[in-house]
Design an enzyme around this catalytic site. Sequence first.
Site, mmCIF file in Angstrom:
data_model
loop_
_atom_site.group_PDB
_atom_site.id
_atom_site.type_symbol
_atom_site.label_atom_id
_atom_site.label_comp_id
_atom_site.label_asym_id
_atom_site.label_seq_id
_atom_site.Cartn_x
_atom_site.Cartn_y
_atom_site.Cartn_z
ATOM 1 N N ARG A 8 48.026 46.123 -0.644
ATOM 2 C CA ARG A 8 49.097 45.128 -0.560
ATOM 3 C C ARG A 8 49.197 44.278 -1.821
ATOM 4 N NH1 ARG A 8 47.648 42.193 4.880
ATOM 5 N NH2 ARG A 8 49.189 40.713 4.072
ATOM 6 N N ASP A 41 44.452 45.914 8.579
ATOM 7 C CA ASP A 41 44.606 44.481 8.816
ATOM 8 C C ASP A 41 45.664 44.223 9.888
ATOM 9 O OD1 ASP A 41 44.042 41.840 8.443
ATOM 10 O OD2 ASP A 41 45.158 41.625 6.571
ATOM 11 N N ARG A 75 39.508 49.684 8.299
ATOM 12 C CA ARG A 75 39.769 48.466 9.066
ATOM 13 C C ARG A 75 41.146 47.935 8.704
ATOM 14 N NH1 ARG A 75 33.916 45.370 8.337
ATOM 15 N NH2 ARG A 75 32.641 46.979 9.338
#
Length: 321
Positions: free
Chosen positions: A241, A93, A91
């Site tokens: 991240r 972002d 998924r």
Amino acid sequence: MLSLRMSHAVGLPAPLHLNGNSSSTTSDNVNVGKPSVTGYKWRLVIAYDGTHYAGWQYQQSPPTIQCIMEKALTRITKVEREDLHLVGAGRTDAGVHAWGQVAHFVTPFNYDSLDTLHAALNGLLPSDIRVREISPAVPEFHARFSARSKIYHYKIYNDTVMDPFLRCYAYRSTYKLNPEAMKEAAKYFIGRHDFSAFANASRNDRAPNPVKNIFSLDVIEKGALLQIEVEGSGFMYRQVRNMVALLIQIGREAMPPGIVHMILASRDRKELAKYSLSAPPHGLCLVAVNYIEQHMQLPSGCPPKSLGRSHTVSKCKLPCC
């Protein structure tokens, strides 16, 4: 659409799976969450520029990659989105890109060729989303649960003037970074760890397992560009991240490489927040997903995979002067 699909006529192979009842050689954790569906299963490899999308996961507004893909598939196959069972490997972002996103979907009919379907999909999709490959999949294959590892790249542009051609695909660091310090810090991430300190709260109801295995994490110097390449068994929401953000702070020499070990041991997201925030999404790209080898075998009686069609110029038939 008759040219795109074949009815269940005499001589066609049986569906690739029936109600999910085929045997499987995978471990229990691979099979958890698989829907029970009937039909033929197809695997997609998708590339996209995530700049204008709210990530992969389906939602009507703002648009997501899954939403756009389902609209195109529904239009071509005439199968409702609920019956397509489109599932992505990860998924990604909002603002995150992909070169090797993998997904699967199901149809109640077989195809005699995938080239036409491939061309039709890319003809309907916007230019910032491309299907790179379509192939038949065995019943055991699942885009998410069959994955062995995922590879992400994060690009950092480290120069006084930003390259305008990289502005949507690389984060610009206004501070001169020390790549050697970042490489030293990267070693602390390698191996099996509890990454609770590097994951934001999940946006879904499923409680993720915070223990992940990082197989490699390299800091590659390409002139002004620093590319962080990480491969792991899986990643939690914003984990990559957050890891990159700490490496950037270490590259600025604001803290020593050994702080990675201390923050990992804390298992506390608030501890990481004392030193860094998440790196922006536009520098991140899902490059590839690696799968259980048995699940990548092609089923019998299926059309060959499609890598797209090449157009050629036919020879001139006019007589020479």
